[in-house]
Write an enzyme that holds these catalytic residues in place. Structure first.
Site, PDB file in Angstrom:
ATOM      1  CB  ILE A 283     -31.258  17.737  -0.586  1.00  0.00           C
ATOM      2  CG1 ILE A 283     -29.950  16.929  -0.655  1.00  0.00           C
ATOM      3  CG2 ILE A 283     -31.053  19.046   0.154  1.00  0.00           C
ATOM      4  CD1 ILE A 283     -29.350  16.572   0.686  1.00  0.00           C
TER       5      ILE A 283
ATOM      6  CB  CYS B 295     -14.767  -0.154   9.303  1.00  0.00           C
ATOM      7  SG  CYS B 295     -15.566  -1.762   9.304  1.00  0.00           S
TER       8      CYS B 295
ATOM      9  CD  GLU C  49     -35.033   1.246 -13.438  1.00  0.00           C
ATOM     10  OE1 GLU C  49     -34.671   0.082 -13.643  1.00  0.00           O
ATOM     11  OE2 GLU C  49     -34.282   2.145 -13.028  1.00  0.00           O
TER      12      GLU C  49
ATOM     13  CE  LYS D 158     -43.690  29.552 -21.286  1.00  0.00           C
ATOM     14  NZ  LYS D 158     -42.469  29.976 -21.991  1.00  0.00           N
TER      15      LYS D 158
ATOM     16  CD  GLN E 215     -10.991  -4.981   9.524  1.00  0.00           C
ATOM     17  OE1 GLN E 215     -10.645  -5.122   8.357  1.00  0.00           O
ATOM     18  NE2 GLN E 215     -12.156  -5.437   9.981  1.00  0.00           N
TER      19      GLN E 215
ATOM     20  CD  GLU F 205     -35.623  10.570  -2.398  1.00  0.00           C
ATOM     21  OE1 GLU F 205     -35.360  10.640  -1.171  1.00  0.00           O
ATOM     22  OE2 GLU F 205     -34.751  10.579  -3.270  1.00  0.00           O
TER      23      GLU F 205
ATOM     24  CG  HIS G 241     -19.117   2.104   9.592  1.00  0.00           C
ATOM     25  ND1 HIS G 241     -18.417   2.516   8.483  1.00  0.00           N
ATOM     26  CD2 HIS G 241     -19.044   0.761   9.600  1.00  0.00           C
ATOM     27  CE1 HIS G 241     -17.945   1.457   7.837  1.00  0.00           C
ATOM     28  NE2 HIS G 241     -18.318   0.380   8.500  1.00  0.00           N
TER      29      HIS G 241
ATOM     30  CD  GLU H 119     -18.685   6.094   8.888  1.00  0.00           C
ATOM     31  OE1 GLU H 119     -18.214   5.993  10.041  1.00  0.00           O
ATOM     32  OE2 GLU H 119     -18.501   5.242   7.999  1.00  0.00           O
TER      33      GLU H 119
HETATM   34  N1  GLN Z   1     -13.480  -5.297   4.767  1.00  0.00           N
HETATM   35  C1  GLN Z   1     -13.500  -5.214   6.194  1.00  0.00           C
HETATM   36  C2  GLN Z   1     -14.424  -6.243   6.812  1.00  0.00           C
HETATM   37  O1  GLN Z   1     -15.268  -6.790   6.165  1.00  0.00           O
HETATM   38  C3  GLN Z   1     -13.884  -3.811   6.645  1.00  0.00           C
HETATM   39  C4  GLN Z   1     -15.263  -3.399   6.276  1.00  0.00           C
HETATM   40  C5  GLN Z   1     -15.507  -1.917   6.367  1.00  0.00           C
HETATM   41  O2  GLN Z   1     -14.564  -1.130   6.381  1.00  0.00           O
HETATM   42  N2  GLN Z   1     -16.751  -1.510   6.396  1.00  0.00           N
HETATM   43  O3  GLN Z   1     -14.303  -6.529   7.975  1.00  0.00           O
END
Ligand code: GLN
Length: 538
Positions: A21, A384, A152, A226, A388, A143, A510, A512
């Site tokens: 951050i 995702c 490490e 200090k 499904q 970073e 995704h 997001e």
């Molecule tokens: N497990 C599911 C797949 O491999 C969904 C993966 C996920 O939600 N990122 O297709």
């Protein structure tokens, strides 16, 4: 060619101080003054990337456009800067060693003994310079994960030392982030751990140029003096980083403390323009002054750890600000809703997001959640695995395919509505072999998503092995389910929506990962708007 400047961010005293951050906030301040900045993160663990890590270990795995599975800090970099990151922005010790060992096998070291110094350190330096040499950036912020003094992280510290020596002290500096603990019994802030940490860094030949001090209480001038004296930094270079309510306040706090000013002076950069944080401030004002509140259920199986769904949580913050509404995200463990009496939790929600995930645990709970929101017409967003599960629920309860499932969960189901793609079936190695990164998707006409994106074609990031099974195309879309996003090259179904519902969207990708402060994701913005509308009808 102008000299690229390098800023290294190291951590001392303890982990989890928020180096990511601080790095992103400094980058934001520099970017707002018209400098071209990128951020890179080195992680000192041996996994080649975090893709094989359980979210409980290290939080969410963030995915870039080029399909790199990376540390979640890269998500912060993109959300703050609205600049795309790539494989080059996240490197682990595993990847460094893998690359050096491959070179050794090819005989590239011409018979030399291969050693941590210089071969590993050279590989680290190359990865830093790789970004610098693109000429795309004025400043590279690197970073270094872990805490100074860890066994490490030693090769990284040595590589940084060499780089500062080679680039010159006015071209490469070190910011050291530490903790100033407060002893309540004594009523005092303590500087000693920081002094020791700076000393440890010095033993490796690196002098901290700037100290950023995490603290729960204001640092007095005397305490700053200090710290400056004993840590050998200028008074102005002692920067206080006090706890704040939101990470989005940190750039402004760092500006008040003059972090950008110290860095610009120290690197002898010619100032370009005054910081322009207008858009950032507008976002913060909206975020902090919501006009109403909604509650969204987040159904997942890693809900105990907030970081597991980092990008989803942040996307709700961006979308909430756009809608001027506070979004309370209610975490719901998918196993919790297996019990009927626990279903009451859905009564107080204005929308439900079923989260991504892997494996069998908790999926029947997710399916039950989808059924509840479909029947009760509560806004639903499936991402995702969530998408499904929506397909499976619809297949079982509307199409009458009672044993419909994903072959990820039940390999011998007679109705594999979600299945592995042919190309995935041959794959044995788990690391980096999913369908990853950005893929094009065409949006069909008369769909909700086309209306939301206001585009006919989009690009979104993927991370999965399983797909909607095209053998079910005709039956699946014969009623109210619509395939509204399709991969133009492969025909894979990327988005489904239920047209007998005010807002029911499942996406195989995704979204997001692409929501940022300056460009909140349209699907999240629309979902929050739908939840707000729903909340008013209750
Ligand atoms: N497990 C599911 C797949 O491999 C969904 C993966 C996920 O939600 N990122 O297709």
């Amino acid at each position: 060619m102008s000299q690229t400047k390098y800023i290294f961010v190291t951590g001392g005293v303890t982990s989890s101080l928020g180096k990511g951050i601080i790095a992103a906030s400094l980058a934001k301040l520099l970017q707002s003054q018209n400098f071209r900045v990128t951020i890179q993160k080195f992680d000192p663990y041996l996994n080649v990337d975090p893709g094989t890590l359980n979210p409980y270990e290290h939080g969410e795995c963030y995915v870039t456009d080029d399909g790199a599975e990376t540390d979640l800090d890269l998500g912060h970099y993109e959300r703050f800067l609205n600049v795309k990151t790539s494989q080059a922005n996240n490197v682990t010790t595993g990847r460094i060693y893998q690359s050096v060992i491959q070179k050794e096998r090819k005989g590239e070291f011409l018979g030399k003994t291969v050693q941590v110094v210089p071969h590993i350190t050279n590989e680290i330096k190359e990865r830093i310079l790789l970004l610098g040499n693109t000429e795309d950036y004025d400043i590279i912020i690197t970073e270094i994960g872990g805490t100074v003094g860890d066994i490490e992280s030693l090769p990284y510290i040595e590589a940084v030392r060499q780089l500062i020596y080679e680039q010159g002290e006015n071209n490469a500096i070190t910011i050291h982030l530490t903790l100033i603990p407060y002893l309540s019994a004594a009523g005092e802030l303590k500087t000693k751990p920081t002094q020791h940490s700076v000393k440890t860094l010095m033993e490796s030949g690196i002098k901290a140029d700037v100290l950023v001090c995490r603290t729960e209480h204001e640092l007095s001038d005397d305490l700053r003096k200090k710290l400056a004296l004993f840590c050998n930094v200028k008074f102005e270079a002692v920067i206080q980083s006090i706890d704040v309510d939101t990470i989005y306040d940190v750039p402004l706090k760092m500006q008040d403390e003059g972090l950008d000013k110290v860095v610009i002076e120290r690197l002898e950069l010619l100032p370009k323009q005054k910081a322009n944080l207008k858009q950032w401030n507008e976002f913060l004002t909206k975020y902090k002054n919501p006009k109403s509140k909604i509650r969204i259920g987040l159904v997942g199986k890693y809900v105990e750890l907030q970081d597991s769904y980092k990008s989803i949580i942040e996307s709700f913050i961006h979308a909430g600000a756009t809608n001027e509404v506070e979004v309370e995200v209610v975490s719901i463990h998918s196993e919790f809703i297996l019990e009927d009496e626990n279903m009451n939790i859905f009564k107080d929600l204005d929308g439900v997001l079923v989260a991504p995930g892997f494996g069998e645990r908790g999926i029947e709970g997710k399916i039950k959640a989808v059924e509840y929101v479909r029947v009760n017409k509560i806004p639903f967003f499936g991402i995702c695995l969530g998408m499904q599960m929506a397909v499976i629920e619809y297949s079982r309860n509307i199409l009458g395919l009672k044993d419909a499932n994903s072959t990820e969960m039940t390999s011998n189901t007679s109705n594999p509505v979600i299945d592995l793609m042919e190309t995935q079936k041959k794959i044995k190695n788990k690391g980096g072999t999913m369908r990853l990164g950005s893929w094009e998707c065409s949006l069909t006409s008369d769909s909700l998503v086309r209306n939301i994106y206001k585009k006919t074609s989009i690009n979104e990031r993927h991370r999965h092995r399983y797909e909607f099974n095209e053998k079910y195309n005709s039956i699946m879309f014969s009623k109210t389910f619509k395939a509204s996003g399709i991969n133009p090259k492969t025909g894979l179904i990327e988005i489904v929506e239920n047209q007998d519902h005010p807002w029911f969207v499942g996406v195989q990708f995704h979204p997001e990962y692409k929501s940022t402060v300056s460009e909140p994701h349209p699907l999240f913005v629309s979902f929050v708007a739908a939840a707000l509308k729903y909340s008013k009808t209750k």
